[in-house]
Design an enzyme around this catalytic site. Sequence first.
Site, PDB file in Angstrom:
ATOM      1  N   PHE A 128      -1.149  51.734  28.783  1.00 38.73           N
ATOM      2  CA  PHE A 128      -1.330  53.390  29.437  1.00 38.73           C
ATOM      3  C   PHE A 128       0.310  52.930  30.247  1.00 38.73           C
ATOM      4  CE2 PHE A 128      -1.996  54.494  34.148  1.00 38.73           C
ATOM      5  CZ  PHE A 128      -2.796  55.205  33.565  1.00 38.73           C
ATOM      6  N   ASP A 205      -3.280  43.460  31.316  1.00 39.50           N
ATOM      7  CA  ASP A 205      -3.766  44.529  32.543  1.00 39.50           C
ATOM      8  C   ASP A 205      -5.130  44.374  32.042  1.00 39.50           C
ATOM      9  OD1 ASP A 205      -5.020  47.350  33.350  1.00 39.50           O
ATOM     10  OD2 ASP A 205      -2.536  48.192  32.908  1.00 39.50           O
ATOM     11  N   TYR A 230     -10.858  50.883  41.277  1.00 34.89           N
ATOM     12  CA  TYR A 230     -11.562  52.317  41.294  1.00 34.89           C
ATOM     13  C   TYR A 230     -12.393  52.814  39.720  1.00 34.89           C
ATOM     14  CZ  TYR A 230      -7.088  54.429  39.459  1.00 34.89           C
ATOM     15  OH  TYR A 230      -5.995  53.797  39.247  1.00 34.89           O
ATOM     16  N   LYS A 231     -12.351  51.789  38.853  1.00 32.17           N
ATOM     17  CA  LYS A 231     -12.578  52.497  37.623  1.00 32.17           C
ATOM     18  C   LYS A 231     -14.747  51.701  37.504  1.00 32.17           C
ATOM     19  CE  LYS A 231      -8.009  53.613  35.344  1.00 32.17           C
ATOM     20  NZ  LYS A 231      -6.994  52.838  35.169  1.00 32.17           N
ATOM     21  N   ARG A 380     -12.708  61.847  25.793  1.00 32.76           N
ATOM     22  CA  ARG A 380     -12.493  60.664  26.151  1.00 32.76           C
ATOM     23  C   ARG A 380     -14.939  60.152  27.306  1.00 32.76           C
ATOM     24  NH1 ARG A 380      -9.294  56.495  30.293  1.00 32.76           N
ATOM     25  NH2 ARG A 380      -9.985  58.215  31.093  1.00 32.76           N
TER      26      ARG A 380
HETATM   27  C1  LIG Z   1      -6.073  52.846  35.717  1.00 32.60           C
HETATM   28  C2  LIG Z   1      -4.478  52.473  35.084  1.00 32.60           C
HETATM   29  C3  LIG Z   1      -3.821  52.550  35.604  1.00 32.60           C
HETATM   30  C4  LIG Z   1      -3.993  53.081  36.865  1.00 32.60           C
HETATM   31  O1  LIG Z   1      -3.098  51.827  37.586  1.00 32.60           O
HETATM   32  P1  LIG Z   1      -2.979  52.500  39.262  1.00 32.60           P
HETATM   33  O2  LIG Z   1      -1.773  51.895  40.125  1.00 32.60           O
HETATM   34  O3  LIG Z   1      -3.982  52.476  40.493  1.00 32.60           O
HETATM   35  O4  LIG Z   1      -2.100  54.170  39.224  1.00 32.60           O
HETATM   36  C5  LIG Z   1      -2.654  50.746  35.382  1.00 32.60           C
HETATM   37  N1  LIG Z   1      -3.139  50.201  34.004  1.00 32.60           N
HETATM   38  C6  LIG Z   1      -4.041  51.738  33.429  1.00 32.60           C
HETATM   39  C7  LIG Z   1      -4.327  50.032  31.572  1.00 32.60           C
HETATM   40  C8  LIG Z   1      -4.903  52.050  33.288  1.00 32.60           C
HETATM   41  O5  LIG Z   1      -6.103  52.354  33.238  1.00 32.60           O
END
Ligand SMILES: *Cc1c(COP(=O)(O)O)cnc(C)c1O
Length: 423
Positions: A128, A205, A230-231, A380
């Site tokens: 990411f 992660d 939040y996911k 997706r």
């Molecule tokens: C959504 C996501 C993030 C988001 O990071 P934020 O600090 O909340 O913006 C980080 N890593 C992955 C793999 C994600 O899918």
Amino acid sequence: MSPATDRAAAEALDAADPLGEFRDRFVEPEPGLIYLDGNSLGRLPRATVDRLRRVVEQEWAGGLVRSWHDWIDLPTRVGDLIGEHLVGARPGEVVVSDSTTVNLYKLAHAACAARPGRDVIVTDDDNFPTDRYTLAGLAQARGMTVRVVASDPVTGPDPADLLAALDDRVAVLSLSHVAYRSGALLDLPTITAAAHGVGALMLWDLCHSAGSVPVGLADAGVDLAVGCGYKYLNGGPGAPAFLYVRSDLQPTLRQPIWGWFGQRDQFAMGERYDPEPDVRRFLTGTPAVVGVAALEEGVRVLAEAGLERLRAKGMAMTELARALAEEWLLPLGFELASPVDPAARGSHLTLRHPEAFAISRALIAEADVIGDFRTPDCLRLGPAPISTRFTEVWDALDRLRSLVAAGRHRIHAETSPADRRVT
Ligand SMILES: *Cc1c(COP(=O)(O)O)cnc(C)c1O
């Protein structure tokens, strides 16, 4: 059983779904809207509406500063809930704090500091963006280098390439458990053991795996992990994130932000920073109380549903989507961009199409289906198992095929790329 292309098959799956009743735990915004983006922003649980009303009207408005009595333990309490029910950690190993990005920085920094003399961080090129950027920034600040393993866009990094990148210069290996684009699910225990084999720390992660697939952090002896609120956790936009540190590492690891919420006997307001010996040393400043309270409600719903059932339904849903895509969408120019085996992917399915951006816009505007676009050509579909019906997956794929077959997505081809932010 009838083939997947018969809607009766999806109806039968709904009828037999042990999680079917959980749909009513969530606010239903518009009848007919099919929401397949629970892996980007989870839905709003009804319990959260009541909880936030209580937090705002009673605890904040009424209790004022006295309410800190109840608020102060929220980050560790919700952390333990996540640890026990979602990521397989022991009590006292998970805490809610900051954003995923900030937590990743804190833990990667702590890992590098714990391996003095080692000057390499390993990650993969399909990780990411915030992970790649954060690790690059950290490496630059510490005079280290990032060794970037080339990843297959569908199946993720090859285990042999990861092994080849590991040696005694590596301080930390940092990867996403489930790839944000393809959904590829990595072998967490094996990769963790490989990192340990060269004396490196492992930092996972969990943004796309927490709440959708079993993680088993303690069983695998994982050192460090971060994840998103939040996911799949349905904590709401910008919900605080969580971090995990294996208990035996906690007393010795030091994070870079020496904030007062990490301080031992915080309200003694001591002269020097002397961090708590436990997971609280990874806190920084005042927690976002309203956000942590909302996250607690989201996690409670998942805990009640049970991760095993969520995982089983997640696999069945992406299998239904894949079977329908094979029948209906491959002939229209789509390709599968997720692993074929449901056990090798998380709870979302990705399809590739040269006009994926226009299709994702048209799906929303013309077909009431919210999925999302990911560069360069990926659509997706993330049917959150807690709140999505099998018939919705069926209907979404059916609407998608009629839309593309009729070429109705083309009127959205000119949409500005700036709109990519919308979903
Ligand atoms: C959504 C996501 C993030 C988001 O990071 P934020 O600090 O909340 O913006 C980080 N890593 C992955 C793999 C994600 O899918």
